[in-house]
Design an enzyme around this catalytic site. Structure first.
Site, PDB file in Angstrom:
ATOM      1  N   ASN A   9       0.856  -1.186   0.000  1.00  0.00           N
ATOM      2  CA  ASN A   9       0.000   0.000   0.000  1.00  0.00           C
ATOM      3  C   ASN A   9       0.893   1.237   0.000  1.00  0.00           C
ATOM      4  OD1 ASN A   9      -1.950   1.952   0.365  1.00  0.00           O
ATOM      5  ND2 ASN A   9      -2.400   1.405   2.487  1.00  0.00           N
ATOM      6  N   TRP A  10       0.962   1.901  -1.145  1.00  0.00           N
ATOM      7  CA  TRP A  10       1.853   3.049  -1.277  1.00  0.00           C
ATOM      8  C   TRP A  10       1.290   4.302  -0.607  1.00  0.00           C
ATOM      9  CZ3 TRP A  10       3.496   2.653  -7.177  1.00  0.00           C
ATOM     10  CH2 TRP A  10       4.185   1.451  -7.362  1.00  0.00           C
ATOM     11  N   LYS A  11       0.026   4.264  -0.228  1.00  0.00           N
ATOM     12  CA  LYS A  11      -0.635   5.409   0.415  1.00  0.00           C
ATOM     13  C   LYS A  11      -0.469   6.660  -0.465  1.00  0.00           C
ATOM     14  CE  LYS A  11      -0.172   3.163   4.873  1.00  0.00           C
ATOM     15  NZ  LYS A  11       0.020   3.308   6.331  1.00  0.00           N
ATOM     16  N   HIS A  94      -9.332   0.656   5.285  1.00  0.00           N
ATOM     17  CA  HIS A  94      -8.041   0.865   5.946  1.00  0.00           C
ATOM     18  C   HIS A  94      -8.251   1.780   7.153  1.00  0.00           C
ATOM     19  CE1 HIS A  94      -3.919   2.187   6.667  1.00  0.00           C
ATOM     20  NE2 HIS A  94      -3.531   1.124   5.988  1.00  0.00           N
ATOM     21  N   GLU A 166      -4.992  -5.359  10.738  1.00  0.00           N
ATOM     22  CA  GLU A 166      -3.990  -4.326  11.000  1.00  0.00           C
ATOM     23  C   GLU A 166      -4.288  -3.659  12.336  1.00  0.00           C
ATOM     24  OE1 GLU A 166      -4.270  -1.200   8.037  1.00  0.00           O
ATOM     25  OE2 GLU A 166      -6.344  -0.892   8.597  1.00  0.00           O
ATOM     26  N   GLY A 172       2.695   2.249  11.041  1.00  0.00           N
ATOM     27  CA  GLY A 172       3.599   3.382  10.913  1.00  0.00           C
ATOM     28  C   GLY A 172       4.261   3.807  12.205  1.00  0.00           C
ATOM     29  N   SER A 212       3.559  -2.253  10.251  1.00  0.00           N
ATOM     30  CA  SER A 212       5.026  -2.150  10.326  1.00  0.00           C
ATOM     31  C   SER A 212       5.716  -3.460   9.937  1.00  0.00           C
ATOM     32  CB  SER A 212       5.461  -1.688  11.720  1.00  0.00           C
ATOM     33  OG  SER A 212       4.928  -0.410  12.015  1.00  0.00           O
ATOM     34  N   GLY A 233       3.121  -1.284   4.286  1.00  0.00           N
ATOM     35  CA  GLY A 233       3.074   0.155   4.068  1.00  0.00           C
ATOM     36  C   GLY A 233       4.421   0.690   3.634  1.00  0.00           C
ATOM     37  N   GLY A 234       5.122   1.354   4.560  1.00  0.00           N
ATOM     38  CA  GLY A 234       6.381   2.034   4.246  1.00  0.00           C
ATOM     39  C   GLY A 234       7.410   1.188   3.522  1.00  0.00           C
TER      40      GLY A 234
END
Length: 248
Positions: A9-11, A94, A166, A172, A212, A233-234
């Protein structure tokens, strides 16, 4: 045997050119992946990424969609349009959507049904806050979300849904649920699906862990019997990191 599914998920990151660069870097690194590989770019990059992934083993997800086919919903994107674009998945519910945009389970139920109406598979997110975890009501919270969000689906549809657990406190933040906590909660989510749709469906549903996820956490997470993949995510913003997770 459930095929693992790893989704990035590049957000709200990456311009169109940056998205294209990332995909071109990623393709050779994951071409032999045993897991299903999914990336979720921003809406403005979707068409570019769909075109860039044609002929590869990478599938594309939207990060959100509206449940109506068209209408006076400024700024929204319809699943009808995403279907025409060639999108395979859509992330729904989300925690950032629930928290910052006040998404309700009622709306999410409509979105899940609309996704199936347009041949797009939902990646449905659920999870608890730190307060809920500390109050020992995690399973009640996730169970309620799943019951409301999947209400009214056929067994055939329910079996195709991807669920992403999640824990909100682990997104994050650098904190992660322990592998045991994640496995236990995902097992409880699967039990909720079983109560709703039967054991056969529950055994088919793929449930990811999100929160994370990093290259150095994925192997132990995927060794747990209930965990079928990850919503990343990141770490999905760097090709080498995401590939290391995909190729766990």
């Amino acid at each position: 045997m459930r095929t693992p599914i790893i989704a990035g998920n590049w957000k709200m990151n990456n311009t169109i050119s940056e998205s294209l660069k990332l995909i071109e870097e990623l393709k050779p690194l994951v071409k032999d992946a045993k897991a299903e590989v999914v990336v979720a770019p921003t809406a403005v990059s979707l068409e570019t990424v769909v075109n860039a992934t044609k002929g590869s083993n990478i599938k594309v997800a939207a990060q959100n969609a509206h449940f109506e086919e068209s209408g006076a919903f400024t700024g929204e994107i319809s699943l009808k349009a995403l279907e025409e674009l060639g999108v395979s998945y859509v992330i729904l519910g989300h925690s950032e959507r629930r928290q910052y945009f006040n998404e309700t389970d009622c709306a999410l139920n409509k979105k899940v049904k609309a996704a199936f109406a347009h041949n797009i598979t939902p990646i449905l997110c659920c999870g608890e806050t730190l307060e809920e975890r500390e109050a020992n009501v995690t399973n009640e919270v996730t169970g309620k979300q799943i019951k409301l969000d999947l209400a009214g689906l056929s067994a055939e549809q329910a079996a195709k849904v991807v669920i992403a657990y999640e824990p909100i406190w682990a997104i994050g933040t650098g904190k992660t649920a322990t592998d045991e906590q994640a496995n236990e909660t995902i097992g409880a989510i699967r039990k909720t699906v079983e109560v709703m749709f039967g054991k056969e469906v529950a055994e088919k549903v793929r449930i990811q862990y999100g929160g994370s996820v990093k290259p150095n956490t994925i192997k132990a997470q995927m060794a747990k019997p209930e965990i079928d993949g990850a919503l990343v995510g990141g770490a999905s913003l760097k090709a080498a990191d995401f590939a290391a997770i995909v190729n766990f």
